[in-house]
Structures are given as structure tokens and as C-alpha cells.
Design a protein around this motif. Structure first.
Motif, short mmCIF file in Angstrom:
data_model
loop_
_atom_site.label_atom_id
_atom_site.label_comp_id
_atom_site.label_asym_id
_atom_site.label_seq_id
_atom_site.Cartn_x
_atom_site.Cartn_y
_atom_site.Cartn_z
N GLY A 1 0.82 -1.21 0.00
CA GLY A 1 0.00 0.00 0.00
C GLY A 1 0.84 1.25 0.00
N ARG A 2 1.93 1.25 0.76
CA ARG A 2 2.83 2.40 0.79
C ARG A 2 3.47 2.64 -0.58
N GLU A 3 3.81 1.53 -1.24
CA GLU A 3 4.42 1.65 -2.57
C GLU A 3 3.43 2.29 -3.54
N PHE A 4 2.19 1.85 -3.47
CA PHE A 4 1.15 2.43 -4.33
C PHE A 4 0.97 3.91 -4.02
N ALA A 5 0.93 4.25 -2.73
CA ALA A 5 0.73 5.64 -2.33
C ALA A 5 1.87 6.53 -2.79
N ALA A 6 3.10 6.05 -2.66
CA ALA A 6 4.26 6.84 -3.09
C ALA A 6 4.25 7.09 -4.59
N HIS B 1 1.29 7.16 -6.54
CA HIS B 1 0.10 7.84 -7.06
C HIS B 1 -0.47 8.95 -6.18
N SER B 2 -0.34 8.85 -4.88
CA SER B 2 -1.08 9.74 -3.98
C SER B 2 -0.51 11.15 -3.94
N GLU B 3 -1.42 12.10 -3.76
CA GLU B 3 -1.04 13.46 -3.44
C GLU B 3 -1.17 13.71 -1.94
N CYS B 4 -1.96 12.88 -1.28
CA CYS B 4 -2.13 12.97 0.17
C CYS B 4 -2.42 11.58 0.70
N ILE B 5 -1.79 11.23 1.81
CA ILE B 5 -1.97 9.92 2.43
C ILE B 5 -2.66 10.10 3.77
N PHE B 6 -3.74 9.38 3.98
CA PHE B 6 -4.43 9.33 5.26
C PHE B 6 -3.82 8.18 6.04
N ALA B 7 -3.12 8.48 7.13
CA ALA B 7 -2.30 7.47 7.80
C ALA B 7 -2.61 7.38 9.28
N SER B 8 -2.13 6.30 9.88
CA SER B 8 -2.17 6.14 11.34
C SER B 8 -0.82 5.59 11.76
N PHE C 1 7.04 6.39 9.35
CA PHE C 1 6.14 6.37 8.20
C PHE C 1 6.50 7.48 7.21
N CYS C 2 6.69 8.69 7.70
CA CYS C 2 7.01 9.82 6.82
C CYS C 2 8.32 9.59 6.08
N GLU C 3 9.32 9.08 6.78
CA GLU C 3 10.63 8.85 6.14
C GLU C 3 10.53 7.75 5.10
N ASP C 4 9.74 6.73 5.39
CA ASP C 4 9.58 5.63 4.45
C ASP C 4 8.88 6.10 3.17
N ILE C 5 7.82 6.88 3.33
CA ILE C 5 7.11 7.40 2.15
C ILE C 5 8.02 8.32 1.35
N ALA C 6 8.81 9.14 2.03
CA ALA C 6 9.72 10.06 1.33
C ALA C 6 10.73 9.28 0.50
N ALA C 7 11.28 8.19 1.05
CA ALA C 7 12.25 7.39 0.32
C ALA C 7 11.62 6.72 -0.89
N ARG C 8 10.41 6.22 -0.73
CA ARG C 8 9.73 5.58 -1.85
C ARG C 8 9.38 6.60 -2.94
N ALA C 9 8.89 7.77 -2.52
CA ALA C 9 8.55 8.81 -3.49
C ALA C 9 9.77 9.23 -4.30
N ASP C 10 10.90 9.34 -3.62
CA ASP C 10 12.14 9.72 -4.29
C ASP C 10 12.51 8.71 -5.36
N ARG C 11 12.27 7.44 -5.10
CA ARG C 11 12.58 6.41 -6.09
C ARG C 11 11.71 6.53 -7.33
N TYR C 12 10.51 7.10 -7.17
CA TYR C 12 9.63 7.32 -8.32
C TYR C 12 9.86 8.68 -8.97
#
Length: 431
Positions: A228-233, A235-242, A252-263
Motif C-alpha cells: 500500500g505504501r508503494e502504491f501511495a508513493a 500515485h497519492s497526493e495525500c496519504i491518510f495514515a495512522s 512512516f514519513c521517512e519511508d514514504i519520502a524514500a519511496r517517493a524519491d525512487r519514483y
């Protein structure tokens, strides 16, 4: 400079969103019932008065098969929020809206057409919460024996998004001419069929809706599993997270940032908003007494039923007093993982005691100042951009209390807008 905070209101078109039994309220205080349009109109106007970014609607396609779910109205019944938003958008002029629509049950052509139309109706104030659905009961309502496996649902959703993007982009910006003198409506060379043929989807196109104010809705995603995180990184413009605690938020924020950077995406372009259920009162003791009263009326069997439905696990067949271990969660896999990370020996009984209702030491229960302090601390230390707020009790009164008591405190600190800037939801979230 203090970090700006985004606020959104989160509900289902149902008697209760996440807080079980939140439909139970003194009858003399109830102005409108959840199934009456005035109930929703009141909330929308309150959120706009508080300068919330949007009114966000979750959704699901199942329910009614469990006696416990019916008895306590556990996310059942559940009406169609897409139809509701079309009405509410006319009652407020600035507040934006987001709707949940499933890539498993909506054909991509139908979904893009509906969302583009809603974007026109709202004048650019619409977002889409992208889900692939989580429960076998949903599949059964659409003639399926089961949902595709968890990761395959995301593989399908990746291709689904490719179709959506192509449909939304099938008209050039200047394709529609409306040339009255020459009698030419549009330039056929600037409207492009897709002729898309993928592994799961086959769509000819083009889109039959003219480009909308945002061209495509603002895109949300709410899953937290690895896939799910990979998909969000991507396609998403905003992630609703817990997340549990500041450390979990930061991870969570650091993980999403790293994945987004790869895309090849700028991580700053992806907003993260955290689920929250603040409760305010003149004193902390009053607020905690109110929360204790709210939680005390939640039957344990109801909490188990809600949790099992979200995780996709029949908890009647599981020893809820044994550590969760590595049990598979075909539903909201990432949410269960977050509990396991916080406590490897956690049991389902322990999770159920506070599932979506908050713990006894919930820091977002207190005076408006205490809750505002907590919100600022979380976004500054944990990361993210704001909070997706779901009501703890009768929603019109709940959001009135937050707007009248909490919002002014946050606004005085200069971290919440005083007026809407821009015209579209994308403007609100990016300015």
C-alpha cells in the motif's frame, strides 16, 4: 516558522463512522438524524466555518450479515456518499470534499466520468480516496467468491490508475472550441481515443466529460501495508495514515519520502494527514470524564466485530488472548502491522479494548489548549501535515465544539488558515 496544520472532517454516510455507538445520544439534543440531509448540511457548514480543508467520506460495500454489526450499527447501514456530496457542494461555497471509490468494483471509465462530473459540480473541490476494498463480504455483493489477493489488488490498481490518467488526459486543453460562428463544438484532432489493452483492463475512450477545473481529482490513499505504501508513493497526493507515537509517525514519513524519491517525485508534494479523534472541554478532567462515558457504552463484542471486519479475520475462530504473532490480515494489513511493531506480544483482546476509540491516556483529550499543544507537537516532531478528524459522538455537535473551542486556539497560533486561498482542493492542500 511554525508548521501549518491541515484539518479535515472524516465520516461515513452512516449512523456512526469509526467510534462505535456514537449514534447513541440524548434524544432531546438531537436536531437531525444521520439519514436526514439537514444533518449533513449542518456539518458541512460547520466545517466551512472552521476553514477545514474538506469533508472526507469513507465508504464500503458490505454489512448487514453479522447480527452484532446490525445490533450496534457497526458501519452499517451505509448510504452512498457520492450522491450526498453532489448536494452538499451546493450548500457551501469553499469547503472541499473527498469520496471513497473502489478500483475493484467501479469500472475505470465509470469512475473517471463520475469524478470529473463531480469536479465540475464542485468547481474543483473534489478528491478521490483510492481503495481496492478489503473484505470478502464486499466481493460477495458483486458476484465474486472472494477479493483478489492483497498484493494483486494493488497490481490491478496500478493498471487501473494508468487507465484513469489516460482518460482524464484524453482531451487537449484547447479541444473544446464552442465556435458559434462556424458551428464547431470541438476539434476532433485534439480528443484522443485510448485503445488501452492491459492485463486486466481494456478501454477504448476517449472520456465523454470535458476537462474539469482540476482535470483530475486530488488523489488520496489510506493503506499502510508495504504494498500500500508503494502504491501511495507512486500515485497519492495525500496519504491518510495512522501510526503509534511520534517514532511511528516519523518512520512512516521517512519511508514514504524514500519511496517517493525512487519514483522521481518530490516527497514534499505528498501530504500526510493523521487519523485523530480530539475531545475538548473546559477542563482536562471534564474531557476525560466525557471520553470515559463515550467508551463505556461500547460493547466489547462490537469492538471485536469492527476490528475483525477491518483486518479481514474471523475472530470467533482465533484465541484473542494469545499474541497476534504473524497471523495474516487480508484486510487492512498495515494497521495490524503497526500494533505488532509497537508491541510484538500484543493480543487481539488488548487491541480491541481501544480499537478506534482511543486509550485512557489519549493526549488529544483535554482543554482546547492542551489538544492544540498536542497537535502542534505531533506534526513538528513526528511529521506529516495535519489531521483527519472523526467524531466521537453526535457529529453535528461534535464538530460545533471543535470549531467553536479548538479551532480558534490553533488559529491564534498562526498555524491554521483564517481564509480559504485558491479555488480548488488541490490549491487548499498545496498552498
Amino acid at each position: 516558522m511554525a508548521k501549518k496544520i491541515h484539518l479535515t472532517g472524516f465520516m461515513l454516510f452512516a449512523p456512526a463512522p469509526h467510534m462505535i455507538m456514537s449514534w447513541v445520544y440524548p434524544r432531546e439534543k438531537i436536531k437531525y438524524q444521520w439519514y436526514e440531509i439537514e444533518y449533513w448540511e449542518h456539518i458541512a457548514k460547520t466545517l466551512e466555518r472552521g476553514k477545514f480543508d474538506m469533508f472526507f467520506f469513507a465508504d464500503g460495500w458490505a454489512g448487514g450479515t453479522s447480527p452484532i454489526g446490525v445490533r450496534y450499527a457497526i458501519q452499517f447501514p451505509n448510504h452512498d456518499p457520492v450522491s450526498l456530496v453532489a448536494y452538499l457542494a451546493a450548500t457551501v461555497k469553499k469547503l472541499a470534499f473527498a469520496v471513497t471509490m473502489s478500483t475493484t468494483f467501479y469500472a475505470p471509465y465509470m469512475l473517471t466520468r463520475k469524478l470529473s462530473t463531480l469536479d465540475h459540480i464542485t468547481k474543483g473541490r473534489i478528491g478521490w480516496n483510492i481503495v481496492s476494498s478489503i473484505g470478502a463480504a464486499e466481493a460477495h455483493n458483486f458476484g465474486m467468491d472472494s477479493l483478489p489477493p492483497h498484493d494483486e489488488r494493488y497490481d490491478r490498481a496500478d493498471e487501473y490508475m494508468e487507465v484513469c490518467y489516460k482518460l482524464w488526459d484524453s482531451w487537449d486543453d484547447d479541444a473544446m472550441m464552442m465556435d458559434m460562428e462556424r458551428g464547431i463544438f470541438a476539434d476532433p484532432d485534439k480528443i484522443h481515443p485510448l485503445n488501452f489493452k492491459g492485463k486486466w483492463y481494456k478501454v477504448e475512450g476517449p472520456m465523454t466529460v470535458i476537462p474539469s477545473p482540476q482535470r483530475r481529482p486530488y488523489l488520496f490513499q489510506a493503506r499502510s501495508s508495504d504494498r500500500g505504501r508503494e502504491f501511495a508513493a507512486r500515485h497519492s497526493e495525500c496519504i491518510f495514515a495512522s501510526a503509534i507515537g511520534v517514532a511511528g509517525m516519523r518512520e512512516f514519513c521517512e519511508d514514504i519520502a524514500a519511496r517517493a524519491d525512487r519514483y522521481g517525485r518530490n516527497p514534499k508534494d505528498i501530504k500526510i494527514i493523521w487519523g485523530a479523534q480530539p475531545l475538548v472541554a473546559p477542563s482536562e478532567s471534564d474531557a476525560r470524564a466525557k471520553m470515559h462515558e463515550i467508551r463505556a457504552r461500547i460493547p466489547f463484542e462490537a469492538s471485536l466485530a469492527l476490528m475483525g471486519g477491518h483486518f479481514g479475520i474471523d475472530l470467533s475462530k482465533v484465541d484473542i488472548d494469545k499474541p497476534v504473532g504473524d497471523i495474516d490480515a487480508p484486510g487492512t494489513k498495515g494497521m495490524l502491522d503497526s500494533y505488532r511493531k509497537a508491541n510484538p506480544n500484543v493480543t487481539f483482546r488488548e487491541i480491541a479494548k481501544t480499537y478506534l476509540s482511543g486509550s485512557d491516556d489519549n493526549p488529544m483529550v483535554g482543554t482546547p489548549k492542551q489538544v492544540a499543544d498536542c497537535m502542534q507537537y505531533l506534526v513538528e516532531e513526528g511529521g506529516g501535515d495535519g489531521f483527519q478528524i472523526t467524531p466521537a459522538f453526535y457529529a453535528p455537535d461534535y464538530f460545533d465544539e471543535l470549531t467553536d473551542q479548538l479551532v480558534p486556539v490553533i488559529r491564534r497560533r498562526g498555524v491554521l488558515r483564517t481564509e480559504y486561498e485558491g479555488r480548488t482542493l488541490r490549491d487548499y492542500m498545496t498552498l
